[in-house]
Write a protein that holds these residues in place. Structure first.
Motif, PDB file in Angstrom:
ATOM      1  N   ALA A  24      44.052  48.002  45.583  1.00  0.00           N
ATOM      2  CA  ALA A  24      44.104  47.881  44.118  1.00  0.00           C
ATOM      3  C   ALA A  24      45.506  48.061  43.539  1.00  0.00           C
ATOM      4  CB  ALA A  24      43.149  48.891  43.490  1.00  0.00           C
ATOM      5  N   HIS A  25      46.364  48.770  44.240  1.00  0.00           N
ATOM      6  CA  HIS A  25      47.675  49.089  43.662  1.00  0.00           C
ATOM      7  C   HIS A  25      48.777  48.981  44.712  1.00  0.00           C
ATOM      8  CE1 HIS A  25      45.799  50.515  39.997  1.00  0.00           C
ATOM      9  NE2 HIS A  25      44.952  51.191  40.750  1.00  0.00           N
ATOM     10  N   GLY A  26      49.992  48.995  44.222  1.00  0.00           N
ATOM     11  CA  GLY A  26      51.167  49.167  45.056  1.00  0.00           C
ATOM     12  C   GLY A  26      51.318  48.133  46.163  1.00  0.00           C
ATOM     13  N   ILE A  27      51.643  48.626  47.342  1.00  0.00           N
ATOM     14  CA  ILE A  27      51.949  47.762  48.485  1.00  0.00           C
ATOM     15  C   ILE A  27      50.711  46.939  48.877  1.00  0.00           C
ATOM     16  CG2 ILE A  27      52.627  47.756  50.928  1.00  0.00           C
ATOM     17  CD1 ILE A  27      54.125  50.441  50.361  1.00  0.00           C
ATOM     18  N   GLY A  28      49.538  47.571  48.853  1.00  0.00           N
ATOM     19  CA  GLY A  28      48.309  46.867  49.223  1.00  0.00           C
ATOM     20  C   GLY A  28      48.038  45.704  48.295  1.00  0.00           C
ATOM     21  N   ARG A  29      48.200  45.934  47.001  1.00  0.00           N
ATOM     22  CA  ARG A  29      47.934  44.880  46.010  1.00  0.00           C
ATOM     23  C   ARG A  29      48.881  43.686  46.215  1.00  0.00           C
ATOM     24  NH1 ARG A  29      48.734  42.707  41.046  1.00  0.00           N
ATOM     25  NH2 ARG A  29      46.846  42.565  39.781  1.00  0.00           N
ATOM     26  N   ALA A  30      50.174  44.000  46.346  1.00  0.00           N
ATOM     27  CA  ALA A  30      51.168  42.929  46.522  1.00  0.00           C
ATOM     28  C   ALA A  30      50.890  42.152  47.810  1.00  0.00           C
ATOM     29  CB  ALA A  30      52.572  43.540  46.554  1.00  0.00           C
ATOM     30  N   THR A  31      50.456  42.870  48.842  1.00  0.00           N
ATOM     31  CA  THR A  31      50.191  42.201  50.126  1.00  0.00           C
ATOM     32  C   THR A  31      48.945  41.323  50.034  1.00  0.00           C
ATOM     33  OG1 THR A  31      51.214  44.083  51.245  1.00  0.00           O
ATOM     34  CG2 THR A  31      49.923  42.595  52.611  1.00  0.00           C
ATOM     35  N   ALA A  32      47.939  41.798  49.310  1.00  0.00           N
ATOM     36  CA  ALA A  32      46.734  40.972  49.118  1.00  0.00           C
ATOM     37  C   ALA A  32      47.115  39.659  48.425  1.00  0.00           C
ATOM     38  CB  ALA A  32      45.710  41.734  48.290  1.00  0.00           C
ATOM     39  N   LEU A  33      47.945  39.752  47.410  1.00  0.00           N
ATOM     40  CA  LEU A  33      48.362  38.537  46.678  1.00  0.00           C
ATOM     41  C   LEU A  33      49.159  37.607  47.588  1.00  0.00           C
ATOM     42  CD1 LEU A  33      49.232  40.248  43.299  1.00  0.00           C
ATOM     43  CD2 LEU A  33      47.623  38.354  43.551  1.00  0.00           C
ATOM     44  N   ALA A  34      50.054  38.184  48.381  1.00  0.00           N
ATOM     45  CA  ALA A  34      50.881  37.359  49.281  1.00  0.00           C
ATOM     46  C   ALA A  34      50.024  36.687  50.354  1.00  0.00           C
ATOM     47  CB  ALA A  34      51.967  38.221  49.921  1.00  0.00           C
ATOM     48  N   ALA A  36      46.772  36.036  50.214  1.00  0.00           N
ATOM     49  CA  ALA A  36      45.888  35.045  49.594  1.00  0.00           C
ATOM     50  C   ALA A  36      46.653  33.758  49.309  1.00  0.00           C
ATOM     51  CB  ALA A  36      45.297  35.609  48.308  1.00  0.00           C
ATOM     52  N   GLY A  37      47.917  33.906  48.923  1.00  0.00           N
ATOM     53  CA  GLY A  37      48.754  32.737  48.647  1.00  0.00           C
ATOM     54  C   GLY A  37      48.954  31.868  49.883  1.00  0.00           C
ATOM     55  N   LEU A  42      40.198  37.250  52.626  1.00  0.00           N
ATOM     56  CA  LEU A  42      40.458  38.681  52.468  1.00  0.00           C
ATOM     57  C   LEU A  42      39.196  39.489  52.213  1.00  0.00           C
ATOM     58  CD1 LEU A  42      43.532  38.560  50.036  1.00  0.00           C
ATOM     59  CD2 LEU A  42      43.570  39.271  52.446  1.00  0.00           C
ATOM     60  N   GLY A  43      39.125  40.654  52.839  1.00  0.00           N
ATOM     61  CA  GLY A  43      38.175  41.686  52.457  1.00  0.00           C
ATOM     62  C   GLY A  43      38.993  42.824  51.882  1.00  0.00           C
ATOM     63  N   VAL A  56      40.782  41.226  42.149  1.00  0.00           N
ATOM     64  CA  VAL A  56      39.859  40.204  42.670  1.00  0.00           C
ATOM     65  C   VAL A  56      39.772  39.036  41.688  1.00  0.00           C
ATOM     66  CG1 VAL A  56      37.430  39.760  43.227  1.00  0.00           C
ATOM     67  CG2 VAL A  56      38.579  41.768  44.159  1.00  0.00           C
ATOM     68  N   GLN A  57      39.718  39.357  40.391  1.00  0.00           N
ATOM     69  CA  GLN A  57      39.669  38.292  39.383  1.00  0.00           C
ATOM     70  C   GLN A  57      40.913  37.407  39.485  1.00  0.00           C
ATOM     71  OE1 GLN A  57      36.986  37.682  37.359  1.00  0.00           O
ATOM     72  NE2 GLN A  57      38.156  35.787  37.145  1.00  0.00           N
ATOM     73  N   GLU A  58      42.069  38.057  39.605  1.00  0.00           N
ATOM     74  CA  GLU A  58      43.333  37.311  39.711  1.00  0.00           C
ATOM     75  C   GLU A  58      43.315  36.408  40.952  1.00  0.00           C
ATOM     76  OE1 GLU A  58      46.708  39.901  39.140  1.00  0.00           O
ATOM     77  OE2 GLU A  58      48.120  38.404  39.894  1.00  0.00           O
ATOM     78  N   LEU A  59      42.815  36.946  42.060  1.00  0.00           N
ATOM     79  CA  LEU A  59      42.781  36.169  43.309  1.00  0.00           C
ATOM     80  C   LEU A  59      41.797  35.000  43.193  1.00  0.00           C
ATOM     81  CD1 LEU A  59      42.825  39.131  45.851  1.00  0.00           C
ATOM     82  CD2 LEU A  59      44.633  37.450  45.515  1.00  0.00           C
ATOM     83  N   ARG A  60      40.661  35.262  42.561  1.00  0.00           N
ATOM     84  CA  ARG A  60      39.660  34.183  42.411  1.00  0.00           C
ATOM     85  C   ARG A  60      40.192  33.076  41.511  1.00  0.00           C
ATOM     86  NH1 ARG A  60      34.427  37.973  42.619  1.00  0.00           N
ATOM     87  NH2 ARG A  60      34.341  37.941  44.886  1.00  0.00           N
ATOM     88  N   ASP A  61      40.945  33.474  40.485  1.00  0.00           N
ATOM     89  CA  ASP A  61      41.537  32.465  39.593  1.00  0.00           C
ATOM     90  C   ASP A  61      42.480  31.557  40.379  1.00  0.00           C
ATOM     91  OD1 ASP A  61      40.127  33.545  37.534  1.00  0.00           O
ATOM     92  OD2 ASP A  61      41.823  34.632  36.643  1.00  0.00           O
ATOM     93  N   GLN A  62      43.050  32.120  41.467  1.00  0.00           N
ATOM     94  CA  GLN A  62      43.962  31.318  42.304  1.00  0.00           C
ATOM     95  C   GLN A  62      43.213  30.577  43.406  1.00  0.00           C
ATOM     96  OE1 GLN A  62      46.879  34.094  43.796  1.00  0.00           O
ATOM     97  NE2 GLN A  62      47.458  34.756  41.751  1.00  0.00           N
TER      98      GLN A  62
END
Ligand SMILES: NC(=O)c1ccc[n+]([C@@H]2O[C@H](COP(=O)([O-])OP(=O)(O)OC[C@H]3O[C@@H](n4cnc5c(N)ncnc54)[C@H](OP(=O)(O)O)[C@@H]3O)[C@@H](O)[C@H]2O)c1
Length: 271
Positions: A24-34, A36-37, A42-43, A56-62
């Motif tokens: 949800a935050h910090g390094i984990g969040r940035a890595t999830a976004l990277a 997913a890109g 991802l789980g 999750v909403q942001e990732l689904r929008d992508q």
């Protein structure tokens, strides 16, 4: 528990499914976004439900393929259920990126075993739970990758983060001890040692002098590379590799003297 599969996907079938804790935050969040890109399924796990839902909403929008669960990694039974639910949606975990962690100051003389226990529970036992949840599947398939996020504070004991240092030292040893037995079973173990990364955890420490920090997005680039290349150790940024080598091989007496003299000047608070 909250675990839903996305409808739109841009999944590349060759990309391994990554289970990421502390998303949800910090390094984990940035890595999830990277990740997913790059089309990685991802789980995602975190104890902060609203923070996780926003990601999750942001990732689904992508158009990412993502399932998530709000769960505390210290709750073994709930975590196992959550991982099973996630895997039923995005497929078996091929890479575990155990990023969930807490960092609090523990200072002499106010030693507090409650803080120590809580820090060990999250930073060591929480990672061990996450590994246990995915390892039987990895061993059955004869392949997998476990990535644990440790810290420089695990290689030497820093006098302003006594409990945190102890928890990360234990994690480094735990991952190292797992490595040979798992390698024979096709499972790789990577130990991550980030330098200072600008997150809630690091910016809450009352350092006396400004500390040079990299952004979570920079850390994410290194973690994405670790997922792809499976190194034994992932130490970043580059100057941290030198800093860590100096610290690790510094004679004990010199380290003790340095911490005695310079340590108390590191923070605004006394210890
Ligand atoms: N930032 C640095 O400079 C740095 C340096 C070296 C190593 N690290 C390590 O890198 C990892 C990520 O740190 P960060 O700086 O990105 O921290 P962060 O911004 O605080 O993010 C950590 C995330 O993990 C979650 N989390 C904590 N305990 C959890 C639990 N028991 N169950 C599930 N989720 C939990 C947190 O939720 P809450 O918000 O609810 O706590 C948060 O979303 C940690 O293991 C940390 O020790 C960080």
């Amino acid at each position: 528990m909250n675990a839903k599969t996305n409808v739109n996907t841009n999944t590349d079938a060759k990309r391994p499914t990554v289970l990421l804790t502390g998303a949800a935050h910090g390094i984990g969040r940035a890595t999830a976004l990277a990740l997913a890109g790059r089309g990685t399924p991802l789980g995602l796990i975190d104890r902060d439900g609203p923070g996780l839902a926003a990601l999750v909403q942001e990732l689904r929008d992508q158009g990412a393929t993502v399932a998530d669960a709000t769960v505390d990694v210290t709750d073994r039974d709930a975590l196992f259920l959550a991982v099973a639910g996630i895997e039923s949606q995005v497929g078996p975990t091929e890479v575990l990126l155990a990023c969930a962690g807490i960092g609090t100051l523990t200072l002499v003389p106010e030693l507090d075993t409650a803080t120590l226990r809580q820090t060990l529970e999250v930073n060591l036992v929480g990672v061990a739970h996450s590994i246990e949840a995915v390892l039987p599947g990895m061993i059955a398939r004869g392949r997998g990758h476990l990535i644990g996020v440790a810290s420089m504070a695990g290689y030497r004991g820093f006098p302003w983060m006594i409990s945190y240092s102890a928890s990360k030292a234990a994690l480094i040893a735990y991952l190292e001890a797992l490595r040979p037995g798992l390698r024979r079973r096709g499972v790789t173990v990577t130990t991550v040692c980030p330098g200072f990364v600008r997150t809630q955890m690091s910016t809450s420490v009352p350092y006396q002098r400004p500390v040079k920090m990299i952004e979570p997005e920079d850390a994410a680039r290194h973690l994405v590379r670790a997922v792809e290349r499976r190194p034994r150790n992932c130490i970043f940024p580059w100057n941290m590799r030198i800093g860590l080598a100096v610290l690790r091989y510094m004679p004990d007496r010199l380290f003790d003297a340095l911490m005695r003299l310079a340590g108390p000047q590191a923070l605004h608070v006394e210890f």
